[in-house]
Design a protein around this motif. Structure first.
Motif, PDB file in Angstrom:
ATOM      1  N   VAL A   3     -22.343 -29.949  30.129  1.00 14.95           N
ATOM      2  CA  VAL A   3     -21.427 -29.376  28.861  1.00 14.95           C
ATOM      3  C   VAL A   3     -20.390 -28.751  29.496  1.00 14.95           C
ATOM      4  O   VAL A   3     -20.455 -27.985  30.586  1.00 14.95           O
ATOM      5  N   VAL A   4     -19.340 -29.401  29.100  1.00 13.83           N
ATOM      6  CA  VAL A   4     -17.928 -28.826  29.649  1.00 13.83           C
ATOM      7  C   VAL A   4     -17.541 -27.459  29.744  1.00 13.83           C
ATOM      8  O   VAL A   4     -17.568 -26.869  28.385  1.00 13.83           O
ATOM      9  N   SER A   5     -17.134 -26.850  30.650  1.00 11.50           N
ATOM     10  CA  SER A   5     -16.800 -25.517  30.787  1.00 11.50           C
ATOM     11  C   SER A   5     -15.510 -25.152  29.565  1.00 11.50           C
ATOM     12  O   SER A   5     -15.467 -24.381  28.934  1.00 11.50           O
ATOM     13  N   GLN A   6     -14.398 -26.009  29.884  1.00 10.18           N
ATOM     14  CA  GLN A   6     -13.130 -25.699  29.580  1.00 10.18           C
ATOM     15  C   GLN A   6     -13.023 -26.202  27.851  1.00 10.18           C
ATOM     16  O   GLN A   6     -12.524 -25.490  27.071  1.00 10.18           O
ATOM     17  N   THR A   7     -13.854 -27.214  27.611  1.00 15.36           N
ATOM     18  CA  THR A   7     -13.700 -27.682  26.376  1.00 15.36           C
ATOM     19  C   THR A   7     -14.989 -27.386  25.605  1.00 15.36           C
ATOM     20  O   THR A   7     -14.934 -27.939  24.219  1.00 15.36           O
ATOM     21  N   GLY A   8     -15.894 -27.131  26.195  1.00 16.72           N
ATOM     22  CA  GLY A   8     -17.284 -27.285  25.303  1.00 16.72           C
ATOM     23  C   GLY A   8     -17.856 -28.302  24.939  1.00 16.72           C
ATOM     24  O   GLY A   8     -19.043 -28.372  24.301  1.00 16.72           O
ATOM     25  N   LEU A   9     -17.428 -29.490  25.625  1.00 14.06           N
ATOM     26  CA  LEU A   9     -17.824 -30.815  25.044  1.00 14.06           C
ATOM     27  C   LEU A   9     -19.332 -31.363  25.665  1.00 14.06           C
ATOM     28  O   LEU A   9     -19.615 -30.773  26.790  1.00 14.06           O
ATOM     29  N   ILE A  10     -20.416 -31.535  24.912  1.00 16.37           N
ATOM     30  CA  ILE A  10     -21.513 -32.023  25.335  1.00 16.37           C
ATOM     31  C   ILE A  10     -21.507 -33.688  25.537  1.00 16.37           C
ATOM     32  O   ILE A  10     -20.912 -34.485  24.590  1.00 16.37           O
ATOM     33  N   GLU A  30     -19.043 -32.228  15.594  1.00 13.97           N
ATOM     34  CA  GLU A  30     -19.814 -31.132  15.458  1.00 13.97           C
ATOM     35  C   GLU A  30     -20.721 -31.587  16.449  1.00 13.97           C
ATOM     36  O   GLU A  30     -21.418 -30.909  17.241  1.00 13.97           O
ATOM     37  N   GLU A  31     -21.173 -32.863  16.523  1.00  7.71           N
ATOM     38  CA  GLU A  31     -22.536 -33.527  17.253  1.00  7.71           C
ATOM     39  C   GLU A  31     -22.384 -33.265  18.912  1.00  7.71           C
ATOM     40  O   GLU A  31     -22.890 -33.453  19.620  1.00  7.71           O
ATOM     41  N   MET A  32     -20.860 -33.091  19.136  1.00  5.99           N
ATOM     42  CA  MET A  32     -20.548 -32.917  20.647  1.00  5.99           C
ATOM     43  C   MET A  32     -20.529 -31.613  21.011  1.00  5.99           C
ATOM     44  O   MET A  32     -20.161 -31.352  22.180  1.00  5.99           O
ATOM     45  N   LEU A  33     -20.958 -30.487  20.272  1.00  6.55           N
ATOM     46  CA  LEU A  33     -20.905 -29.256  20.863  1.00  6.55           C
ATOM     47  C   LEU A  33     -22.428 -28.713  20.664  1.00  6.55           C
ATOM     48  O   LEU A  33     -23.148 -28.950  19.870  1.00  6.55           O
ATOM     49  N   GLY A  34     -22.678 -27.776  21.230  1.00 13.94           N
ATOM     50  CA  GLY A  34     -23.837 -26.878  21.372  1.00 13.94           C
ATOM     51  C   GLY A  34     -23.444 -25.329  20.682  1.00 13.94           C
ATOM     52  O   GLY A  34     -23.471 -25.120  19.621  1.00 13.94           O
ATOM     53  N   SER A  35     -23.445 -24.391  21.730  1.00 16.61           N
ATOM     54  CA  SER A  35     -23.091 -23.217  21.324  1.00 16.61           C
ATOM     55  C   SER A  35     -21.975 -22.623  21.874  1.00 16.61           C
ATOM     56  O   SER A  35     -21.562 -21.324  21.882  1.00 16.61           O
ATOM     57  N   LEU A  36     -21.137 -23.574  22.541  1.00 18.43           N
ATOM     58  CA  LEU A  36     -19.655 -23.136  22.930  1.00 18.43           C
ATOM     59  C   LEU A  36     -18.534 -24.168  21.905  1.00 18.43           C
ATOM     60  O   LEU A  36     -19.271 -25.037  21.569  1.00 18.43           O
ATOM     61  N   ALA A  37     -17.715 -23.593  21.470  1.00 20.24           N
ATOM     62  CA  ALA A  37     -16.544 -24.268  20.742  1.00 20.24           C
ATOM     63  C   ALA A  37     -15.093 -23.773  21.341  1.00 20.24           C
ATOM     64  O   ALA A  37     -14.886 -22.665  21.668  1.00 20.24           O
ATOM     65  N   VAL A  38     -14.346 -24.811  21.032  1.00 23.81           N
ATOM     66  CA  VAL A  38     -12.906 -24.610  21.485  1.00 23.81           C
ATOM     67  C   VAL A  38     -11.880 -24.803  20.511  1.00 23.81           C
ATOM     68  O   VAL A  38     -12.213 -25.859  19.736  1.00 23.81           O
ATOM     69  N   VAL A  39     -10.824 -24.257  20.360  1.00 23.49           N
ATOM     70  CA  VAL A  39      -9.654 -24.847  19.301  1.00 23.49           C
ATOM     71  C   VAL A  39      -8.406 -24.213  20.215  1.00 23.49           C
ATOM     72  O   VAL A  39      -8.111 -23.654  21.080  1.00 23.49           O
TER      73      VAL A  39
END
Length: 392
Positions: free
Chosen positions: A170-177, A326-335
């Motif tokens: 899970v990427v810290s900066q972008t929230g991507l899984i 949405e499928e690439m996110l868990g409980s982090l999200a970035v805009v």
């Protein structure tokens, strides 16, 4: 047949009472350091009091069996055999332990992505310079449309010289899984070992490390599992454990004992420290899993749904499309945000609106990253959206 009794899930406001977070702050940054519930902190205090009553007994005799018991419960949670896990204080330490244990030859390549966490990328650069090898970087786009773009970008950079891939789960900066299972399997076909930086994964998404097949995997328990600060683990495949040593070489390196693995002997004792955060991992797993009727699956799903709903609130307010599926996110999200000073905006939101949320420098711009934990509620993200519109 009796009607099923539905147990209502507690609200975010009710659950917030279980944390020590300052109620004057709208805290939307669980992802950075986590937040430990009060009952788990009480459990840690119990362990500390026991340690201080008889330090020699606790650290000299009891600690191995206590760590073994905690390790067994953690192993069940992350889908591993206890023999393949050791405790470390954080995922960055786990990454360093692996990278600084391995040896490479001139011409070897170490593969990573442009979204790798800065601390771990620094460790990779350090080892590459020491060993005289090259770091190869796969460029993962963001915004992004599909997980397949991650796989394509990484595999395009694989060569016969690639020895190891350091990849975020899970990427810290972008929230991507990242699609780690696919990446691990594809890299195996090339004979490439994988070191997975799973700092955010435990407690955010289900894990089965034995099934995943990564050579090395490290993850934090003080983030989404909500253990006390300084609780993490390192997983190493059984046939690679002899090559991996802790950053601190201590008594375990030459201990004559044969009833414990050298892997455990070295990592379980590196010198005097406070091991109570490790011992609280089982309590954190049990406590967090008890908060909702559906246990951990419901915890993960509720946090995911809140993160998606919160992202939608922000995207609508900013009049921008969601930057990833949405499928690439868990409980982090970035805009994405308009260009500007990231630190200045963070400080303004905190000082003037009492909102704690990270603003992440990204390429030539900046990103706003939100977290969703059980103590959060959708009204907090509406408030953030209003504050943003006044601050940009």
């Amino acid at each position: 047949m009796k009607d099923e009794i539905l147990i209502p899930s507690p609200s975010g406001a009710e659950l917030a009472q279980l944390w020590a977070l300052d109620p004057a702050i709208t805290f939307l940054n669980h992802g950075s350091f986590g937040a430990c519930p009060l009952p788990v902190l009480q459990a840690q205090q119990h362990w500390r009091e026991r340690m201080e009553r008889q330090p020699l007994q606790f650290l000299g005799t009891d600690i191995e069996s206590l760590l073994d018991a905690a390790r067994a419960e953690l192993a069940a949670f992350v889908g591993s055999e206890p023999a393949d896990l050791v405790f470390v204080p954080n995922a960055t330490t786990g990454v360093n332990a692996v990278l600084r244990s391995l040896r490479f030859q001139p011409g070897d390549e170490l593969l990573t992505t442009n979204q790798e966490y800065n601390a771990c990328r620094n460790a990779l650069n350090f080892v590459a310079e020491r060993e005289g090898v090259q770091v190869v970087v796969a460029e993962i786009p963001f915004p992004i449309d599909t997980p397949e773009q991650v796989v394509e970008a990484v595999l395009q950079k694989v060569s016969p010289n690639t020895r190891l891939a350091l990849l975020d789960h899970v990427v810290s900066q972008t929230g991507l899984i990242f699609p780690i299972a696919t990446l691990v399997n594809e890299l195996k076909k090339w004979g490439v070992e994988t070191l997975i930086d799973g700092a955010h994964a435990p407690g955010m998404i289900p894990l089965n490390l034995s099934q995943l097949g990564a050579t090395f995997y490290t993850g934090n328990c003080h983030k989404w599992v909500c253990a006390p600060k300084g609780a993490a683990f390192l997983y190493v495949q059984r046939d690679r454990q002899a090559a991996i040593h802790p950053l601190t070489i201590s008594h375990g390196a030459n201990a004559p004992r044969t009833e414990r693995s050298r892997f455990h002997l070295e990592f379980d004792w590196m010198g005097t420290d406070d091991p109570t955060a490790y011992l609280c991992v089982p309590e954190a797993i049990r406590f967090m899993g008890s908060l909702l009727p559906g246990g951990w699956p419901e915890v993960m799903q509720r946090n995911h749904q809140l993160a998606i709903a919160a992202r939608q609130v922000l995207c609508q307010a900013l009049e921008i499309p969601p930057p990833c599926p949405e499928e690439m996110l868990g409980s982090l999200a970035v805009v994405p945000l308009p260009d500007g000073d990231a630190t200045l905006l963070h400080n303004h939101l905190l000082q003037h609106h009492h909102i704690e949320v990270p603003i992440v420098p990204w390429q030539q711009g900046r990103l706003l990253r939100i977290s969703a934990q059980l103590y959060n509620r959708i009204e907090q993200y509406h408030y953030l959206a209003e504050a943003l519109l006044k601050s940009l």
